[in-house]
Design an enzyme around this catalytic site. Structure first.
Site, PDB file in Angstrom:
ATOM      1  N   GLY A  83       0.833  -1.214   0.000  1.00 57.64           N
ATOM      2  CA  GLY A  83       0.000   0.000   0.000  1.00 57.64           C
ATOM      3  C   GLY A  83       0.863   1.258   0.000  1.00 57.64           C
ATOM      4  O   GLY A  83       1.911   1.282   0.625  1.00 57.64           O
ATOM      5  N   ARG A 130       1.020  -4.805  -5.872  1.00 56.85           N
ATOM      6  CA  ARG A 130       1.035  -6.086  -5.163  1.00 56.85           C
ATOM      7  C   ARG A 130       1.386  -7.111  -6.244  1.00 56.85           C
ATOM      8  O   ARG A 130       0.699  -7.209  -7.252  1.00 56.85           O
ATOM      9  CB  ARG A 130      -0.321  -6.362  -4.532  1.00 56.85           C
ATOM     10  CG  ARG A 130      -0.733  -5.189  -3.620  1.00 56.85           C
ATOM     11  CD  ARG A 130      -1.631  -5.576  -2.506  1.00 56.85           C
ATOM     12  NE  ARG A 130      -2.170  -4.384  -1.845  1.00 56.85           N
ATOM     13  CZ  ARG A 130      -1.736  -3.913  -0.679  1.00 56.85           C
ATOM     14  NH1 ARG A 130      -0.753  -4.503  -0.035  1.00 56.85           N
ATOM     15  NH2 ARG A 130      -2.295  -2.844  -0.151  1.00 56.85           N
ATOM     16  N   ASP A 165       4.609  -5.272   6.082  1.00 58.24           N
ATOM     17  CA  ASP A 165       5.144  -6.583   6.468  1.00 58.24           C
ATOM     18  C   ASP A 165       5.234  -7.568   5.303  1.00 58.24           C
ATOM     19  O   ASP A 165       6.157  -8.381   5.243  1.00 58.24           O
ATOM     20  CB  ASP A 165       4.389  -7.180   7.664  1.00 58.24           C
ATOM     21  CG  ASP A 165       2.893  -7.212   7.466  1.00 58.24           C
ATOM     22  OD1 ASP A 165       2.425  -6.769   6.402  1.00 58.24           O
ATOM     23  OD2 ASP A 165       2.197  -7.691   8.385  1.00 58.24           O
ATOM     24  N   THR A 222       3.795   2.350   5.793  1.00 58.55           N
ATOM     25  CA  THR A 222       2.387   1.932   5.785  1.00 58.55           C
ATOM     26  C   THR A 222       1.621   2.854   6.725  1.00 58.55           C
ATOM     27  O   THR A 222       2.137   3.205   7.794  1.00 58.55           O
ATOM     28  CB  THR A 222       2.211   0.453   6.229  1.00 58.55           C
ATOM     29  OG1 THR A 222       0.826   0.231   6.535  1.00 58.55           O
ATOM     30  CG2 THR A 222       3.013   0.107   7.468  1.00 58.55           C
ATOM     31  N   ASP A 253      -0.757   2.112   8.508  1.00 61.47           N
ATOM     32  CA  ASP A 253      -1.395   1.370   9.606  1.00 61.47           C
ATOM     33  C   ASP A 253      -0.623   1.395  10.927  1.00 61.47           C
ATOM     34  O   ASP A 253      -1.194   1.096  11.973  1.00 61.47           O
ATOM     35  CB  ASP A 253      -1.618  -0.098   9.196  1.00 61.47           C
ATOM     36  CG  ASP A 253      -2.387  -0.211   7.897  1.00 61.47           C
ATOM     37  OD1 ASP A 253      -3.174   0.705   7.594  1.00 61.47           O
ATOM     38  OD2 ASP A 253      -2.205  -1.213   7.174  1.00 61.47           O
ATOM     39  N   ASP A 291       1.579  -0.695  12.048  1.00 62.13           N
ATOM     40  CA  ASP A 291       1.405  -2.028  12.638  1.00 62.13           C
ATOM     41  C   ASP A 291       2.672  -2.874  12.579  1.00 62.13           C
ATOM     42  O   ASP A 291       2.602  -4.091  12.604  1.00 62.13           O
ATOM     43  CB  ASP A 291       0.251  -2.755  11.925  1.00 62.13           C
ATOM     44  CG  ASP A 291       0.494  -2.910  10.431  1.00 62.13           C
ATOM     45  OD1 ASP A 291       1.480  -2.331   9.928  1.00 62.13           O
ATOM     46  OD2 ASP A 291      -0.284  -3.607   9.773  1.00 62.13           O
ATOM     47  N   ARG A 351      -6.265  -1.452   8.829  1.00 67.07           N
ATOM     48  CA  ARG A 351      -6.214  -2.928   8.807  1.00 67.07           C
ATOM     49  C   ARG A 351      -6.547  -3.503  10.180  1.00 67.07           C
ATOM     50  O   ARG A 351      -7.514  -3.101  10.775  1.00 67.07           O
ATOM     51  CB  ARG A 351      -4.828  -3.407   8.349  1.00 67.07           C
ATOM     52  CG  ARG A 351      -4.536  -3.139   6.895  1.00 67.07           C
ATOM     53  CD  ARG A 351      -4.836  -4.392   6.078  1.00 67.07           C
ATOM     54  NE  ARG A 351      -4.489  -4.180   4.699  1.00 67.07           N
ATOM     55  CZ  ARG A 351      -3.437  -4.708   4.110  1.00 67.07           C
ATOM     56  NH1 ARG A 351      -2.653  -5.518   4.787  1.00 67.07           N
ATOM     57  NH2 ARG A 351      -3.193  -4.463   2.863  1.00 67.07           N
TER      58      ARG A 351
HETATM   59  P1  ATP Z   1       0.613  -2.789   3.422  1.00 71.53           P
HETATM   60  O1  ATP Z   1       0.845  -3.044   4.886  1.00 71.53           O
HETATM   61  O2  ATP Z   1       0.456  -1.375   3.098  1.00 71.53           O
HETATM   62  O3  ATP Z   1      -0.442  -3.666   2.829  1.00 71.53           O
HETATM   63  P2  ATP Z   1       2.557  -4.691   2.531  1.00 71.53           P
HETATM   64  O4  ATP Z   1       3.994  -4.560   2.189  1.00 71.53           O
HETATM   65  O5  ATP Z   1       2.238  -5.552   3.725  1.00 71.53           O
HETATM   66  O6  ATP Z   1       1.983  -3.226   2.675  1.00 71.53           O
HETATM   67  P3  ATP Z   1       1.550  -6.733   0.740  1.00 71.53           P
HETATM   68  O7  ATP Z   1       0.682  -6.651  -0.444  1.00 71.53           O
HETATM   69  O8  ATP Z   1       1.198  -7.677   1.831  1.00 71.53           O
HETATM   70  O9  ATP Z   1       1.744  -5.236   1.277  1.00 71.53           O
HETATM   71  O10 ATP Z   1       3.027  -7.156   0.246  1.00 71.53           O
HETATM   72  C1  ATP Z   1       3.667  -6.431  -0.789  1.00 71.53           C
HETATM   73  C2  ATP Z   1       4.310  -7.367  -1.762  1.00 71.53           C
HETATM   74  O11 ATP Z   1       5.347  -8.108  -1.106  1.00 71.53           O
HETATM   75  C3  ATP Z   1       3.402  -8.447  -2.337  1.00 71.53           C
HETATM   76  O12 ATP Z   1       2.603  -7.936  -3.379  1.00 71.53           O
HETATM   77  C4  ATP Z   1       4.407  -9.453  -2.836  1.00 71.53           C
HETATM   78  O13 ATP Z   1       4.969  -9.074  -4.067  1.00 71.53           O
HETATM   79  C5  ATP Z   1       5.490  -9.364  -1.760  1.00 71.53           C
HETATM   80  N1  ATP Z   1       5.328 -10.455  -0.793  1.00 71.53           N
HETATM   81  C6  ATP Z   1       4.453 -10.540   0.234  1.00 71.53           C
HETATM   82  N2  ATP Z   1       4.561 -11.716   0.886  1.00 71.53           N
HETATM   83  C7  ATP Z   1       5.527 -12.407   0.241  1.00 71.53           C
HETATM   84  C8  ATP Z   1       6.140 -13.713   0.396  1.00 71.53           C
HETATM   85  N3  ATP Z   1       5.749 -14.547   1.363  1.00 71.53           N
HETATM   86  N4  ATP Z   1       7.101 -14.051  -0.468  1.00 71.53           N
HETATM   87  C9  ATP Z   1       7.504 -13.223  -1.445  1.00 71.53           C
HETATM   88  N5  ATP Z   1       6.985 -12.021  -1.662  1.00 71.53           N
HETATM   89  C10 ATP Z   1       6.021 -11.598  -0.837  1.00 71.53           C
END
Ligand code: ATP
Length: 327
Positions: free
Chosen positions: A14, A75, A106, A130, A132, A134, A176
């Site tokens: 995000g 994503r 995360d 982020t 959030d 979190d 979230r």
């Molecule tokens: P936000 O907290 O704002 O949602 P985020 O970084 O947690 O941010 P996610 O969509 O969960 O957002 O993760 C971002 C990207 O990280 C994913 O689209 C994917 O490309 C990569 N990613 C997440 N989990 C994994 C994993 N287990 N292995 C490899 N890549 C991952």
């Protein structure tokens, strides 16, 4: 592992206000230290698609005040696969890139850690971005302060109209599974109740509080519902409406406006400090870590540890204070 000489920076997951000041800091700190630096478009998708371009000091001019991210974010499902990671690695290797700064949440850190364990010759450093708030390893994440201020601005406006009509508003805010935005916005606007995912408030308790407010001659009431509250603002409003006849009940979902807007001073400074620190940590040979703000200092934490902490920053003392100040 070779000393880091060429760094790539990307934003993932995000978007959050403050990402642009952070990108600027990464680029300029790298160049100051005679490192080459490239930007990757659309998060991990750009690594896989080779959507990577050279950056100079001028590529990041006049972006401190911009919300969103000039590198775009995405994503990316492919990065979760071994083939996707291999493609990303090959593209980095072909360009001689041996350091990666990832700005995200995360999920982004989980991907970075997996990638760096598989290809340890690429040093990775995470920056918590982020709204959030979190993540473990930092008191504040990038974007949280701006988002909270955006919510406050909206709530102040809603209070005007709520007061004029003796209304009860249920306002759903983002965050979230975390209630950080809800709690801080609630303190700042005197919300009569704040429903947090970390500590569910029973409907009976909520109704009792609203009745007490009416008895105390309150002319309007605002209930903030964190998006992580499983019941949702509409359902909560419906349950309350049956019992609370003295107010006209309305529901507002603030939605994606909470993500946008020019970063606050806090987020501009935090983004600058974190980007600066991330590059310096890579130069010092650190990897598989994230930078964070602890107290008023920037510190690094191993990604593994930070991901396990995934703590919620709800302070019980703040909850107690709300009960006294906002009734
Ligand atoms: P936000 O907290 O704002 O949602 P985020 O970084 O947690 O941010 P996610 O969509 O969960 O957002 O993760 C971002 C990207 O990280 C994913 O689209 C994917 O490309 C990569 N990613 C997440 N989990 C994994 C994993 N287990 N292995 C490899 N890549 C991952």
């Amino acid at each position: 592992m070779d000393k880091v000489s060429k760094i790539a920076v990307l934003t993932s997951g995000g978007d959050a206000p403050g990402m642009n000041p952070c990108i600027r800091a990464v680029v300029r700190t790298a160049i100051y230290n005679n490192l080459e630096v490239v930007g990757v478009k659309q998060g991990y998708q750009g690594l896989i698609d080779n959507d990577i371009y050279d950056m100079s000091r001028r590529s990041v001019s006049n972006i401190l005040d911009l919300g969103g991210t000039i590198l775009k974010t995405a994503r990316c499902l492919d990065f979760r696969t071994e083939e996707g990671m291999e493609k990303a690695y090959k593209n980095l290797q072909d360009r001689g890139i041996n350091g990666l700064v990832v700005i995200g949440g995360d999920g982004t850190f989980t991907g970075a850690l997996r990638f760096s364990k598989k290809y340890p010759d690429i040093a990775v450093m995470g920056v918590p971005g982020t709204i959030d708030n979190d993540l473990g390893g930092t008191d504040y994440t990038l974007g949280f302060d701006t988002a909270t201020n955006t919510v406050i601005e909206a709530l102040d406006k809603i209070r005007d109209t709520a007061d004029a009509h003796d209304r009860l508003f249920f306002i759903e805010v983002m965050g979230r599974d975390a209630g950080c935005i809800a709690l801080r916005a609630g303190i700042s606007t005197g919300a009569e109740a704040i429903l947090l995912p970390e500590k569910e408030t029973a409907i009976e308790e909520l109704i009792e509080g609203l009745k007490a407010g009416e008895y105390n001659k309150k002319s309007s009431s605002i209930v903030i519902v964190a998006e992580g509250d499983k019941r949702g603002a509409y359902d909560v409003a419906q349950m309350v409406q049956k019992e609370v006849k003295f107010y006209d009940v309305k529901v507002t979902i603030l939605g994606h406006m909470q993500r946008g807007g020019s970063p606050t001073a806090f987020d501009r400074i935090l983004g600058s400090r974190m980007g600066f620190a991330a590059v310096n940590a890579l130069i010092n040979g650190e990897t598989q870590k994230m930078v964070g703000l602890r107290g008023n200092s920037i510190a690094t934490t191993p990604l593994e540890e930070a991901l396990n902490m995934h703590e919620f920053k709800l302070e019980d003392d703040l909850m107690e204070m709300v009960k006294i100040l906002n009734i």
